[in-house]
Design an enzyme around this catalytic site. Sequence first.
Site, PDB file in Angstrom:
ATOM      1  N   LYS A  79      23.149 -21.124 -14.729  1.00 30.59           N
ATOM      2  CA  LYS A  79      23.024 -22.555 -15.050  1.00 30.59           C
ATOM      3  C   LYS A  79      24.321 -23.335 -14.786  1.00 30.59           C
ATOM      4  CE  LYS A  79      19.288 -22.410 -18.448  1.00 30.59           C
ATOM      5  NZ  LYS A  79      18.867 -22.838 -19.789  1.00 30.59           N
ATOM      6  N   ASN A 100      19.469 -26.883 -15.238  1.00 33.99           N
ATOM      7  CA  ASN A 100      18.339 -25.939 -15.295  1.00 33.99           C
ATOM      8  C   ASN A 100      17.213 -26.333 -14.337  1.00 33.99           C
ATOM      9  OD1 ASN A 100      17.141 -28.113 -16.678  1.00 33.99           O
ATOM     10  ND2 ASN A 100      15.848 -26.725 -17.846  1.00 33.99           N
ATOM     11  N   ASP A 115      16.580 -29.080 -20.551  1.00 27.16           N
ATOM     12  CA  ASP A 115      16.552 -28.333 -21.822  1.00 27.16           C
ATOM     13  C   ASP A 115      16.708 -29.295 -22.999  1.00 27.16           C
ATOM     14  OD1 ASP A 115      16.186 -25.740 -20.855  1.00 27.16           O
ATOM     15  OD2 ASP A 115      18.335 -25.426 -20.549  1.00 27.16           O
ATOM     16  N   ALA A 141      27.295 -21.630 -30.140  1.00 31.98           N
ATOM     17  CA  ALA A 141      28.179 -22.471 -29.316  1.00 31.98           C
ATOM     18  C   ALA A 141      28.128 -22.025 -27.865  1.00 31.98           C
ATOM     19  CB  ALA A 141      29.609 -22.399 -29.854  1.00 31.98           C
ATOM     20  N   GLY A 143      25.586 -21.761 -24.115  1.00 28.93           N
ATOM     21  CA  GLY A 143      24.990 -22.748 -23.216  1.00 28.93           C
ATOM     22  C   GLY A 143      23.879 -23.551 -23.863  1.00 28.93           C
TER      23      GLY A 143
HETATM   24  P1  NDP Z   1      24.818 -17.640 -24.824  1.00 31.98           P
HETATM   25  O1  NDP Z   1      25.032 -16.210 -24.473  1.00 31.98           O
HETATM   26  O2  NDP Z   1      25.432 -18.714 -24.014  1.00 31.98           O
HETATM   27  O3  NDP Z   1      25.284 -17.875 -26.357  1.00 31.98           O
HETATM   28  C1  NDP Z   1      24.935 -16.952 -27.349  1.00 31.98           C
HETATM   29  C2  NDP Z   1      25.285 -17.518 -28.720  1.00 31.98           C
HETATM   30  O4  NDP Z   1      24.752 -16.605 -29.699  1.00 31.98           O
HETATM   31  C3  NDP Z   1      26.774 -17.650 -28.995  1.00 31.98           C
HETATM   32  O5  NDP Z   1      26.986 -18.758 -29.837  1.00 31.98           O
HETATM   33  C4  NDP Z   1      27.085 -16.336 -29.739  1.00 31.98           C
HETATM   34  O6  NDP Z   1      28.175 -16.423 -30.632  1.00 31.98           O
HETATM   35  C5  NDP Z   1      25.822 -16.189 -30.564  1.00 31.98           C
HETATM   36  N1  NDP Z   1      25.593 -14.799 -30.973  1.00 31.98           N
HETATM   37  C6  NDP Z   1      25.219 -13.761 -30.175  1.00 31.98           C
HETATM   38  N2  NDP Z   1      25.098 -12.636 -30.914  1.00 31.98           N
HETATM   39  C7  NDP Z   1      25.393 -12.981 -32.197  1.00 31.98           C
HETATM   40  C8  NDP Z   1      25.451 -12.254 -33.422  1.00 31.98           C
HETATM   41  N3  NDP Z   1      25.175 -10.939 -33.459  1.00 31.98           N
HETATM   42  N4  NDP Z   1      25.787 -12.914 -34.551  1.00 31.98           N
HETATM   43  C9  NDP Z   1      26.051 -14.254 -34.521  1.00 31.98           C
HETATM   44  N5  NDP Z   1      26.028 -14.995 -33.383  1.00 31.98           N
HETATM   45  C10 NDP Z   1      25.692 -14.374 -32.240  1.00 31.98           C
HETATM   46  O7  NDP Z   1      23.215 -17.796 -24.882  1.00 31.98           O
HETATM   47  P2  NDP Z   1      22.368 -19.153 -24.729  1.00 31.98           P
HETATM   48  O8  NDP Z   1      23.108 -20.222 -25.428  1.00 31.98           O
HETATM   49  O9  NDP Z   1      21.965 -19.350 -23.332  1.00 31.98           O
HETATM   50  O10 NDP Z   1      20.998 -18.786 -25.524  1.00 31.98           O
HETATM   51  C11 NDP Z   1      20.981 -18.667 -26.940  1.00 31.98           C
HETATM   52  C12 NDP Z   1      19.523 -18.501 -27.393  1.00 31.98           C
HETATM   53  O11 NDP Z   1      18.762 -19.672 -27.064  1.00 31.98           O
HETATM   54  C13 NDP Z   1      18.788 -17.340 -26.711  1.00 31.98           C
HETATM   55  O12 NDP Z   1      17.968 -16.720 -27.678  1.00 31.98           O
HETATM   56  C14 NDP Z   1      17.930 -18.022 -25.659  1.00 31.98           C
HETATM   57  O13 NDP Z   1      16.767 -17.280 -25.341  1.00 31.98           O
HETATM   58  C15 NDP Z   1      17.570 -19.304 -26.398  1.00 31.98           C
HETATM   59  N6  NDP Z   1      17.186 -20.396 -25.486  1.00 31.98           N
HETATM   60  C16 NDP Z   1      15.953 -20.944 -25.648  1.00 31.98           C
HETATM   61  C17 NDP Z   1      15.542 -21.990 -24.861  1.00 31.98           C
HETATM   62  C18 NDP Z   1      14.187 -22.559 -25.071  1.00 31.98           C
HETATM   63  O14 NDP Z   1      13.711 -23.331 -24.213  1.00 31.98           O
HETATM   64  N7  NDP Z   1      13.534 -22.256 -26.174  1.00 31.98           N
HETATM   65  C19 NDP Z   1      16.412 -22.546 -23.796  1.00 31.98           C
HETATM   66  C20 NDP Z   1      17.710 -21.901 -23.713  1.00 31.98           C
HETATM   67  C21 NDP Z   1      18.059 -20.854 -24.531  1.00 31.98           C
HETATM   68  P3  NDP Z   1      29.694 -16.050 -30.168  1.00 31.98           P
HETATM   69  O15 NDP Z   1      30.170 -17.249 -29.411  1.00 31.98           O
HETATM   70  O16 NDP Z   1      30.402 -15.862 -31.454  1.00 31.98           O
HETATM   71  O17 NDP Z   1      29.591 -14.821 -29.320  1.00 31.98           O
END
Ligand code: NDP
Length: 303
Positions: A79, A100, A115, A141, A143
């Site tokens: 993205k 996206n 999105d 925090a 994408g």
């Molecule tokens: P990223 O990998 O960019 O970000 C992941 C986030 O999750 C970070 O803030 C990370 O925190 C946090 N995280 C991961 N593991 C843990 C944990 N064990 N405990 C606490 N925090 C955690 O992913 P995206 O932002 O792209 O996606 C996030 C979610 O959103 C996914 O489930 C994705 O499927 C969903 N999504 C849904 C969409 C929809 O249309 N419904 C569209 C886009 C995404 P840290 O920074 O501390 O690592």
Amino acid sequence: MIRSRGTAHINGSTKLAGVTGWPLEHTLSPAMHNAAYEELGLNWVYMPLPVRDEHGLAHLAAAVRELPFVGFNVTMPYKQAIVGLLDEVSEAAVAAGAVNTVSQAEGWLIGHNTDGVGLIEALRTDAGFDPLGKRVVLLGAGGAARGALAALLSAGVESMTVVNRDGRKAADLVAETEPWHRSAAVETAAPDNALCAVREADLVINATSLGMRPGDQSPVPVEWLSPRQLILDMVYGTPRPTALLEGARFLGATALDGLGMLVHQAAAAIDIWSASEDSPAPRAVMRRAAEAQLDARFRPEEA
Ligand code: NDP
């Protein structure tokens, strides 16, 4: 039951669309898009366009310029990487820091972000919630959180609290989106220190990936929630509701999973490509197609 028109309509005038990313095995986009094209009577076909790396992505972008593509969607992990391959990027995509959806006309590629629109549409149409003047807690925090933050700020929220395991990433996100804060109060809180913000919020959004795997805990203790709140968990496509949604529903709060947002972002992409205000993409048909695909995925194998 969802019936498909199959491939009989494909001919020399068929326009192309698709989704790129890696991996794509579990994407619901082809089911949603092809069902919508059929309903709208569009001679288009939507395909998975998996590319292994950014080299492949560059080849794909070059090929799209030459072929009869109306556009394509972009998902993880490209993205951000796609931006450098485009001719123009919309303001919403700049604010979200990600693209996206790409539209194509005469070899010119424009990047969009649907999105955020998808999130706002899901809140408004699936829960009757208008973000204007509301207090929001955003968990995550990455994408998805950045896109949500930009869209909610532009929808006029009163305050946003970004809660993330890695506090530095939350602070960076708040700093990077400063030009879009307007009059909203935007701050960060550590997960252990977010009780007040969560208690006061009208809307709590999970934009972390917690909840995707079976056994994942809720990103905040569900006891912090209250029945007057709307909870939206961006996670979708899991066989059971996430711990956050289960807890929220138990308390009597309104709780949405991420499927509505996914459907609305896909519909918004079709609306960009078709540029037809008279025939908006059929959200209900697309949702049924996505649900049918998920049902088939989780149905126990027949003996
Ligand atoms: P990223 O990998 O960019 O970000 C992941 C986030 O999750 C970070 O803030 C990370 O925190 C946090 N995280 C991961 N593991 C843990 C944990 N064990 N405990 C606490 N925090 C955690 O992913 P995206 O932002 O792209 O996606 C996030 C979610 O959103 C996914 O489930 C994705 O499927 C969903 N999504 C849904 C969409 C929809 O249309 N419904 C569209 C886009 C995404 P840290 O920074 O501390 O690592």
